[in-house]
Design an enzyme around this catalytic site. Structure first.
Site, PDB file in Angstrom:
ATOM      1  N   LYS A  38       0.702  -2.029  -0.145  1.00  0.00           N
ATOM      2  CA  LYS A  38      -0.118  -0.010   0.150  1.00  0.00           C
ATOM      3  C   LYS A  38       1.138   1.386   0.161  1.00  0.00           C
ATOM      4  O   LYS A  38       1.291   1.654   1.053  1.00  0.00           O
ATOM      5  CB  LYS A  38      -0.772   0.479   1.556  1.00  0.00           C
ATOM      6  CG  LYS A  38      -1.986   0.952   1.304  1.00  0.00           C
ATOM      7  CD  LYS A  38      -3.080   0.892   2.510  1.00  0.00           C
ATOM      8  CE  LYS A  38      -4.287   2.315   2.570  1.00  0.00           C
ATOM      9  NZ  LYS A  38      -4.915   2.146   0.824  1.00  0.00           N
ATOM     10  N   SER A  42      -2.700   7.687   4.054  1.00  0.00           N
ATOM     11  CA  SER A  42      -3.356   8.246   5.232  1.00  0.00           C
ATOM     12  C   SER A  42      -4.351   8.247   6.017  1.00  0.00           C
ATOM     13  O   SER A  42      -4.566   7.128   6.660  1.00  0.00           O
ATOM     14  CB  SER A  42      -3.797  10.392   4.841  1.00  0.00           C
ATOM     15  OG  SER A  42      -4.748   9.732   3.877  1.00  0.00           O
ATOM     16  N   ASP A  55      -4.670   0.046   7.758  1.00  0.00           N
ATOM     17  CA  ASP A  55      -5.146  -1.519   6.212  1.00  0.00           C
ATOM     18  C   ASP A  55      -3.229  -1.678   5.770  1.00  0.00           C
ATOM     19  O   ASP A  55      -3.376  -2.964   5.043  1.00  0.00           O
ATOM     20  CB  ASP A  55      -5.797  -0.184   5.255  1.00  0.00           C
ATOM     21  CG  ASP A  55      -6.955   0.439   5.022  1.00  0.00           C
ATOM     22  OD1 ASP A  55      -7.685  -0.207   6.028  1.00  0.00           O
ATOM     23  OD2 ASP A  55      -7.733   1.167   4.753  1.00  0.00           O
ATOM     24  N   ALA A 119      -5.508   3.854  -3.392  1.00  0.00           N
ATOM     25  CA  ALA A 119      -5.876   5.232  -2.014  1.00  0.00           C
ATOM     26  C   ALA A 119      -6.983   5.778  -2.640  1.00  0.00           C
ATOM     27  O   ALA A 119      -7.036   6.393  -4.453  1.00  0.00           O
ATOM     28  CB  ALA A 119      -5.460   6.077  -1.414  1.00  0.00           C
ATOM     29  N   GLY A 120      -8.696   5.826  -2.235  1.00  0.00           N
ATOM     30  CA  GLY A 120      -9.492   6.324  -2.059  1.00  0.00           C
ATOM     31  C   GLY A 120      -9.925   5.615  -3.940  1.00  0.00           C
ATOM     32  O   GLY A 120     -10.186   4.461  -4.369  1.00  0.00           O
ATOM     33  N   ARG A 207     -22.807  -7.836   3.743  1.00  0.00           N
ATOM     34  CA  ARG A 207     -21.721  -7.624   4.778  1.00  0.00           C
ATOM     35  C   ARG A 207     -21.835  -8.442   5.949  1.00  0.00           C
ATOM     36  O   ARG A 207     -22.269  -8.964   6.620  1.00  0.00           O
ATOM     37  CB  ARG A 207     -22.788  -6.111   4.887  1.00  0.00           C
ATOM     38  CG  ARG A 207     -22.762  -5.177   6.377  1.00  0.00           C
ATOM     39  CD  ARG A 207     -21.485  -4.432   6.252  1.00  0.00           C
ATOM     40  NE  ARG A 207     -21.269  -3.530   6.911  1.00  0.00           N
ATOM     41  CZ  ARG A 207     -21.974  -1.819   7.194  1.00  0.00           C
ATOM     42  NH1 ARG A 207     -22.244  -1.513   5.942  1.00  0.00           N
ATOM     43  NH2 ARG A 207     -21.332  -1.690   8.419  1.00  0.00           N
TER      44      ARG A 207
END
Length: 235
Positions: A38, A42, A55, A119-120, A207
């Site tokens: 990764k 942040s 993460d 990321a994102g 979920r």
């Protein structure tokens, strides 16, 4: 034979790490060696060992053989904000070249299955000129897209797939991560995603209250990724 993939998400908080850790666990269970990066994270906590991102730690736990933290997460920032803003505030130059240099040693290793997690979403900026999506382009990595299944996910997924194709990368597969099980017409949405996304679905993850990599792996399949045959069984 492709053994390294870039994990992208349709947005932030769609479960990229949850799915990536599950994929790594599934690979380990199939007898494959694993590695993960990764490159930028942040939202890190300051520990005695330095900044640590939850993460990145989750990915690190599924690397076999183990990798040191700095290899898994070479750029770590404390504020839970966009990476380019966090880097600027920390006085760190964040660019594609530096991230690629940090990732290459892992790709050059001997792991059978390697994941590089973004990321994102797809167009998260690294600086005023470059976005994170240029990193998989520079490395020629096929993409696994994590679709956070909730209202609006079809648009986000299709736009992401179109951007990936426009950038010249292959969409190797996608995962339906059901972040909102109360999504109206859930089955119809999943069927539409299967029709519109030009890649196989690697799994449908429900979920889970406290998802573990082992639990998530039960809902995933690596078959369409054409990975090497595992040398041993078990995790």
């Amino acid at each position: 034979m492709t053994r390294a993939f870039f994990v992208a998400g349709t947005d932030t908080d769609v479960g990229k790490t949850t799915i990536a850790a599950g994929l790594l666990h599934a690979a380990r269970h199939a007898g494959l060696s694993t590695a993960a990066v990764k490159p930028v994270a942040s939202g890190c906590e300051l520990t005695r060992e330095g900044l640590r991102n939850s993460d990145a730690l989750a990915l690190s736990a599924e690397c076999s053989p183990a990798l040191d933290y700095a290899t898994v997460n070479p750029f770590a920032f404390a504020p839970a904000i966009a990476p380019h803003i966090a880097a600027r505030e920390a006085g760190v130059e964040l660019n594609v070249e530096r991230l690629v240099q940090a990732i290459r040693p892992v790709l050059a290793g001997q792991a059978d299955f390697i994941l590089v997690e973004g990321a994102g979403g797809w167009r998260v900026p690294l600086n005023a000129r470059e976005s994170l999506s240029v990193v998989p382009q520079a490395l020629g990595l096929p993409v696994i897209l994590v679709v956070g299944v909730r209202l609006g996910c079809i648009n986000h997924a299709v736009l992401s797939a179109e951007a990936i194709a426009r950038d010249g990368l292959a969409l190797a597969g996608w995962v339906a991560n059901i972040v909102d099980p109360a999504t109206s017409r859930l089955e119809e949405n999943l069927a539409t995603l299967a029709e519109l996304l030009p890649a196989p679905c690697l799994g449908r993850v429900p979920r889970l209250d406290q998802p573990t990599a082992q639990q998530v792996a039960l809902h995933l399949s690596l078959a369409s990724l054409q990975l090497p045959v595992g040398r041993h069984s078990g995790s």
